[in-house]
Design an enzyme around this catalytic site. Structure first.
Site, PDB file in Angstrom:
ATOM      1  N   VAL A 110       2.485   1.847  -3.345  1.00 51.07           N
ATOM      2  CA  VAL A 110       1.574   2.453  -4.321  1.00 51.07           C
ATOM      3  C   VAL A 110       1.396   3.943  -4.001  1.00 51.07           C
ATOM      4  CG1 VAL A 110      -0.811   2.447  -5.174  1.00 51.07           C
ATOM      5  CG2 VAL A 110       0.386   0.274  -4.752  1.00 51.07           C
ATOM      6  N   HIS A 111       1.240   4.242  -2.730  1.00 47.38           N
ATOM      7  CA  HIS A 111       1.032   5.624  -2.282  1.00 47.38           C
ATOM      8  C   HIS A 111       2.214   6.520  -2.695  1.00 47.38           C
ATOM      9  CE1 HIS A 111      -0.166   8.852   0.442  1.00 47.38           C
ATOM     10  NE2 HIS A 111       0.966   8.765   1.097  1.00 47.38           N
ATOM     11  N   VAL A 112       3.430   6.056  -2.417  1.00 51.00           N
ATOM     12  CA  VAL A 112       4.611   6.850  -2.750  1.00 51.00           C
ATOM     13  C   VAL A 112       4.732   6.990  -4.265  1.00 51.00           C
ATOM     14  CG1 VAL A 112       7.134   6.901  -2.663  1.00 51.00           C
ATOM     15  CG2 VAL A 112       5.825   6.208  -0.642  1.00 51.00           C
ATOM     16  N   GLY A 167       0.818  -1.213   0.000  1.00 51.80           N
ATOM     17  CA  GLY A 167       0.000   0.000   0.000  1.00 51.80           C
ATOM     18  C   GLY A 167       0.850   1.260   0.000  1.00 51.80           C
ATOM     19  N   ALA A 207       2.330   9.407  -5.732  1.00 52.03           N
ATOM     20  CA  ALA A 207       2.707  10.793  -5.443  1.00 52.03           C
ATOM     21  C   ALA A 207       3.796  11.277  -6.389  1.00 52.03           C
ATOM     22  CB  ALA A 207       3.162  10.905  -3.997  1.00 52.03           C
TER      23      ALA A 207
END
Ligand code: SF4
Ligand code: SF4
Lengths: 293, 230
Positions: free
Chosen positions: B181-183, B178, B186
């Site tokens: 994916v988040h990094v 997770g 961004a």
């Protein structure tokens, strides 16, 4: 036996194989419960040799003293009164401590390289200088053996006097036992001796007598002769093995899956970037950002 | 003829344009990065404990024994900061009907085609990330507490600790995916990093990624032609 006591067969948290080209002589301690009188000489000898002193505590109205294994009591005599159907009241005395499993759950669970080693003679030894005090060995052990010292936050247990064995001596508890309830030697010999004692017990009417050398942990290097047979009477698990949860959690499979998952995240990101590149509305022609499908 | 404003128009480290929109407050940004820092430390120490191949990471903490002591404290710090941060965002992360539409078109967005209209301050992907992180941080906190030596673990039955250890590892790895994916998201959506480091976004960024939010933020402003000429 000296050489085997120095060779390491297994090391916690280490992926490569230890040298094992030489055949190894495995040792074992035999505890014959039928001969034990509960004198605690072995307990005292253990403290003497290992230079340990237990805190003075209070008795709980039983002969057990101390009441449990501790970081400075690596072996403890446990006294159980049992009402058996055919024999009436029996007093069962069990010398408790590490069983030195062939497949040690403690070693499997330990995350610190070399904090737990298995010597090629079968002794499982804790190396406290490498221990990080995480408690995983306790979760790994099917016999509830390792204990922590609140002083240094490191795990301790019976070493089977690996230091004495390495120079050809028998463990201190063996040396001191006045009734020959304890014996020490090559595992094969101890197994043969145990079978012999079980034969004698059976002749004397202990039809259920058996040797405790549980195969679920690959056999142990501490054998018990149990006159009444059922290990549960002696508060030992009937069929011990490393918990499947521990086996899964510390397995090569889980470790590899974890590492591959991480690698996959990096690779997926890398290749996605290479294919799609960044989304940058500020670089689009003026007004282009409003276009919606 | 060739070097003209468009390149400078979105120069990356450019100073804040006068018409920029504030997306994250200073307090949010600082909390976010404190959580991120704690996460990196937790991840490195957890990984060192999980796989011997990464045991060298314990060197970052001075010693493995010290790392083992610090890991749960950092974990509690992360949970406290994270929940403080997340509790201010839940309203904006409630899933709306338009989010379902966005999710259906997500593949197109991911392959660089156009994004479907986003109504909220966050798109559906961000919202799902938000709720899953709430779950994983809670799960990691709960299972981690059960394993905390010397404070909690001695009181927990051994089978409970075994189960907690397995779940802790599973949660940690799913959470890593997770966070990955988040990094990546961004970095991939240019301008998001700047929003989280400096707080502001350009109007075009807002119109493109979060038109609904943009319209609400700019409602009541003078019409764009007058503003831009000013
Ligand atoms: S009895 Fe427990 S501590 Fe002893 S070797 Fe087996 S698993 Fe390790
Ligand atoms: S506490 Fe036990 S499992 Fe943890 S490092 Fe020490 S010996 Fe290994």
């Amino acid at each position: 036996m000296a050489l085997e006591s120095l060779d390491v067969r297994r090391r916690s948290a280490s992926e490569t194989r230890a040298p094992d080209i030489r055949s190894r002589q495995e040792v074992a301690k035999l505890i014959d419960i039928s001969r034990c009188i509960g004198c605690k000489a072995c307990q005292a000898a253990c403290m003497e040799w290992n230079d340990l002193r237990e805190e003075v505590g209070a008795t709980a109205g039983a002969y057990d003293n101390p009441a449990d294994l501790t970081a400075s009591s690596w072996t403890v005599m446990r006294f159980f009164e049992e009402e058996l159907p055919e024999r009436g009241l029996q007093w069962l005395i069990v010398k408790d401590g590490c069983l030195h499993c062939s497949d040690p759950g403690c070693l499997k669970a330990c995350p610190a390289p070399g904090a737990i080693v298995q010597l090629s003679n079968g002794i499982v030894d804790f190396q406290q200088e490498a221990c990080i005090g995480c408690g995983y060995c306790q979760a790994g052990c099917p016999f509830d053996v390792p204990r922590y010292s609140p002083k240094d936050d490191k795990a301790y247990k019976c070493t089977l006097c690996s230091d004495r064995v390495a120079v050809g001596l028998e463990p201190a508890c063996i040396k001191t036992c006045p009734t020959q309830a304890l014996s020490f030697g090559a595992k094969e010999d101890m197994r043969a001796l145990a079978d012999e004692r079980v034969g004698e017990l059976k002749e004397r009417g202990y039809g259920q007598a058996q040797v405790y050398d549980p195969s679920g942990v690959g056999g142990t290097h501490v054998l018990y002769v149990m006159p009444h047979g059922d290990p549960a009477l002696y508060r030992k698990p009937r069929d011990p093995s490393i918990s499947p949860l521990v086996a899964l959690w510390r397995s090569t499979f889980a470790r590899t899956l974890g590492a591959v998952t991480m690698g996959a995240v990096f690779l997926a990101g890398f290749f996605h970037w290479m294919k799609v590149g960044p989304v940058d509305p500020d670089a689009r022609p003026e007004g282009g950002e409003e276009k919606r499908s | 003829m060739s070097v003209t404003p468009p390149r400078h128009g979105h120069a990356f480290a450019a100073e804040r344009p006068p018409d920029a929109l504030q997306r994250y407050s200073e307090a949010s940004r600082l909390t976010h990065w404190a959580v991120a820092l704690a996460y990196v430390l937790l991840f490195c120490s957890g990984l060192a404990l999980f796989h011997p191949f990464f045991f060298w990471l314990s060197g970052l903490f001075g010693s493995a024994a010290l790392m083992r002591v610090l890991h749960p404290f950092i974990g509690v710090a992360l949970a406290v900061l994270f929940f403080a941060y997340a509790s201010r965002l839940w309203r904006e992360n409630l899933l709306l009907p338009s989010d379902r539409r966005w999710l259906r078109g997500m593949l197109g967005y991911m392959t660089g085609r156009d994004e479907l209209r986003v109504e909220g301050k966050y798109n559906a992907g961000q919202k799902l990330m938000y709720w899953s992180m709430i779950g994983f941080v809670a799960g990691l906190l709960a299972t981690g507490l059960l394993l905390w030596r010397p404070y909690v673990a001695p009181a927990i039955p051994v089978d409970g600790r075994r189960l907690a250890a397995v779940l802790h590892a599973v949660f940690a790895f799913v959470m890593f995916v997770g966070i990955g994916v988040h990094v990546y998201a961004a970095l991939w959506t240019r301008g998001s990093m700047r929003a989280m480091t400096q707080g502001w976004v350009t109007r075009r960024w807002a119109r493109y990624h979060h038109p609904g939010w943009y319209e609400r933020e700019t409602a009541g402003e003078p019409p764009p032609d007058r503003r831009e000429s000013a």
